[in-house]
Design a protein around this motif. Sequence first.
Motif, PDB file in Angstrom:
ATOM      1  N   ALA A  32      22.455  -3.427 -30.789  1.00 43.87           N
ATOM      2  CA  ALA A  32      22.221  -3.993 -32.735  1.00 43.87           C
ATOM      3  C   ALA A  32      20.926  -3.371 -32.850  1.00 43.87           C
ATOM      4  N   LEU A  33      19.781  -4.612 -32.510  1.00 39.50           N
ATOM      5  CA  LEU A  33      18.179  -4.693 -32.382  1.00 39.50           C
ATOM      6  C   LEU A  33      17.430  -3.356 -31.957  1.00 39.50           C
ATOM      7  N   LYS A  34      18.745  -2.006 -31.070  1.00 42.21           N
ATOM      8  CA  LYS A  34      17.572  -1.005 -30.680  1.00 42.21           C
ATOM      9  C   LYS A  34      17.849  -0.239 -32.035  1.00 42.21           C
ATOM     10  N   ILE A  35      19.214  -0.792 -32.619  1.00 42.81           N
ATOM     11  CA  ILE A  35      19.412   0.510 -33.757  1.00 42.81           C
ATOM     12  C   ILE A  35      19.279   0.322 -34.953  1.00 42.81           C
ATOM     13  N   ILE A  36      18.425  -1.027 -35.246  1.00 42.98           N
ATOM     14  CA  ILE A  36      17.785  -1.943 -36.194  1.00 42.98           C
ATOM     15  C   ILE A  36      16.310  -0.812 -36.228  1.00 42.98           C
TER      16      ILE A  36
ATOM     17  N   ILE B 228      27.264   0.746 -39.579  1.00 43.94           N
ATOM     18  CA  ILE B 228      25.609   1.471 -40.268  1.00 43.94           C
ATOM     19  C   ILE B 228      26.404   2.890 -40.971  1.00 43.94           C
ATOM     20  N   SER B 229      25.688   3.636 -42.312  1.00 45.34           N
ATOM     21  CA  SER B 229      25.957   4.620 -42.255  1.00 45.34           C
ATOM     22  C   SER B 229      24.428   5.308 -42.978  1.00 45.34           C
ATOM     23  N   ILE B 230      24.952   7.099 -41.901  1.00 46.69           N
ATOM     24  CA  ILE B 230      23.396   7.427 -41.971  1.00 46.69           C
ATOM     25  C   ILE B 230      24.215   9.535 -42.651  1.00 46.69           C
ATOM     26  N   PHE B 231      22.427   9.260 -43.676  1.00 44.72           N
ATOM     27  CA  PHE B 231      22.534  10.510 -44.316  1.00 44.72           C
ATOM     28  C   PHE B 231      21.861  10.915 -43.879  1.00 44.72           C
ATOM     29  N   TYR B 232      21.983  12.359 -43.802  1.00 42.58           N
ATOM     30  CA  TYR B 232      21.400  13.249 -42.651  1.00 42.58           C
ATOM     31  C   TYR B 232      20.059  14.458 -43.187  1.00 42.58           C
ATOM     32  N   ASN B 233      20.783  14.475 -44.671  1.00 45.02           N
ATOM     33  CA  ASN B 233      19.857  14.987 -45.923  1.00 45.02           C
ATOM     34  C   ASN B 233      19.219  14.177 -46.735  1.00 45.02           C
TER      35      ASN B 233
ATOM     36  N   ASP C 248      27.819  11.320 -44.459  1.00 43.99           N
ATOM     37  CA  ASP C 248      27.935  12.207 -43.342  1.00 43.99           C
ATOM     38  C   ASP C 248      28.453  11.053 -42.277  1.00 43.99           C
ATOM     39  N   PHE C 249      28.149   9.719 -41.690  1.00 44.94           N
ATOM     40  CA  PHE C 249      28.129   9.275 -40.901  1.00 44.94           C
ATOM     41  C   PHE C 249      28.305   7.755 -41.122  1.00 44.94           C
ATOM     42  N   PHE C 250      29.645   7.056 -40.648  1.00 40.75           N
ATOM     43  CA  PHE C 250      29.900   5.242 -40.906  1.00 40.75           C
ATOM     44  C   PHE C 250      30.176   4.919 -40.059  1.00 40.75           C
ATOM     45  N   LYS C 251      29.892   4.016 -39.490  1.00 40.72           N
ATOM     46  CA  LYS C 251      31.016   3.000 -38.032  1.00 40.72           C
ATOM     47  C   LYS C 251      30.761   1.280 -39.098  1.00 40.72           C
ATOM     48  N   GLY C 252      31.974   1.050 -38.916  1.00 39.17           N
ATOM     49  CA  GLY C 252      31.468  -0.695 -38.329  1.00 39.17           C
ATOM     50  C   GLY C 252      32.178  -1.184 -37.513  1.00 39.17           C
TER      51      GLY C 252
ATOM     52  N   ASP D  76      26.262   2.948 -27.979  1.00 37.12           N
ATOM     53  CA  ASP D  76      25.396   3.970 -27.289  1.00 37.12           C
ATOM     54  C   ASP D  76      25.116   5.643 -27.839  1.00 37.12           C
ATOM     55  N   ARG D  77      26.579   5.569 -28.366  1.00 40.40           N
ATOM     56  CA  ARG D  77      26.463   7.184 -29.059  1.00 40.40           C
ATOM     57  C   ARG D  77      25.153   7.467 -30.386  1.00 40.40           C
ATOM     58  N   ILE D  78      25.197   6.156 -30.968  1.00 36.48           N
ATOM     59  CA  ILE D  78      24.784   5.991 -32.078  1.00 36.48           C
ATOM     60  C   ILE D  78      23.305   5.749 -31.582  1.00 36.48           C
ATOM     61  N   ILE D  79      23.063   5.331 -30.627  1.00 29.92           N
ATOM     62  CA  ILE D  79      21.876   5.094 -30.245  1.00 29.92           C
ATOM     63  C   ILE D  79      20.927   6.253 -29.901  1.00 29.92           C
ATOM     64  N   GLU D  80      22.120   7.097 -29.738  1.00 28.93           N
ATOM     65  CA  GLU D  80      21.335   8.759 -28.713  1.00 28.93           C
ATOM     66  C   GLU D  80      20.964   9.244 -29.881  1.00 28.93           C
ATOM     67  N   LYS D  81      22.220   9.362 -31.459  1.00 28.77           N
ATOM     68  CA  LYS D  81      21.919  10.314 -32.489  1.00 28.77           C
ATOM     69  C   LYS D  81      20.937   9.988 -33.579  1.00 28.77           C
ATOM     70  N   LEU D  82      20.377   8.749 -33.059  1.00 32.89           N
ATOM     71  CA  LEU D  82      19.600   8.449 -34.072  1.00 32.89           C
ATOM     72  C   LEU D  82      18.169   8.363 -33.250  1.00 32.89           C
ATOM     73  N   GLU D  83      18.174   8.342 -31.895  1.00 38.57           N
ATOM     74  CA  GLU D  83      17.058   8.549 -31.095  1.00 38.57           C
ATOM     75  C   GLU D  83      16.501  10.384 -31.152  1.00 38.57           C
ATOM     76  N   GLU D  84      17.533  11.607 -31.651  1.00 38.17           N
ATOM     77  CA  GLU D  84      17.415  12.487 -32.294  1.00 38.17           C
ATOM     78  C   GLU D  84      17.126  12.515 -33.262  1.00 38.17           C
ATOM     79  N   LEU D  85      17.416  11.643 -34.595  1.00 41.09           N
ATOM     80  CA  LEU D  85      17.296  11.636 -35.474  1.00 41.09           C
ATOM     81  C   LEU D  85      16.052  11.199 -35.614  1.00 41.09           C
TER      82      LEU D  85
END
Length: 90
Positions: free
Chosen positions: A14-18, A45-50, A59-63, A78-87
Amino acid sequence: MNYKKMTEEIREKALKIIGLALEINSREKNTVILKFFGHTNEFEISIFYNGWTSEAKKDFFKGYYLDLLTTEEKKDLDRIIEKLEELKEA
């Protein structure tokens, strides 16, 4: 309800995601919105790619309830962390 404490492993994820969200949001390209409800350990977590606008759709939401995660939900983090690292690198 049976309340459990969040494990150290989940707390670290959670801290990594934050941390990644803070880095990503320091630019104008993408927007990450996080919500944490301490009384229930709920994390959203909500992600707006643009980037966020008042008309933008998520574009993405999970709770999750961080103290009640299934094995698959732990993998989701873990997948969320990977996606955020890509972004972050984009």
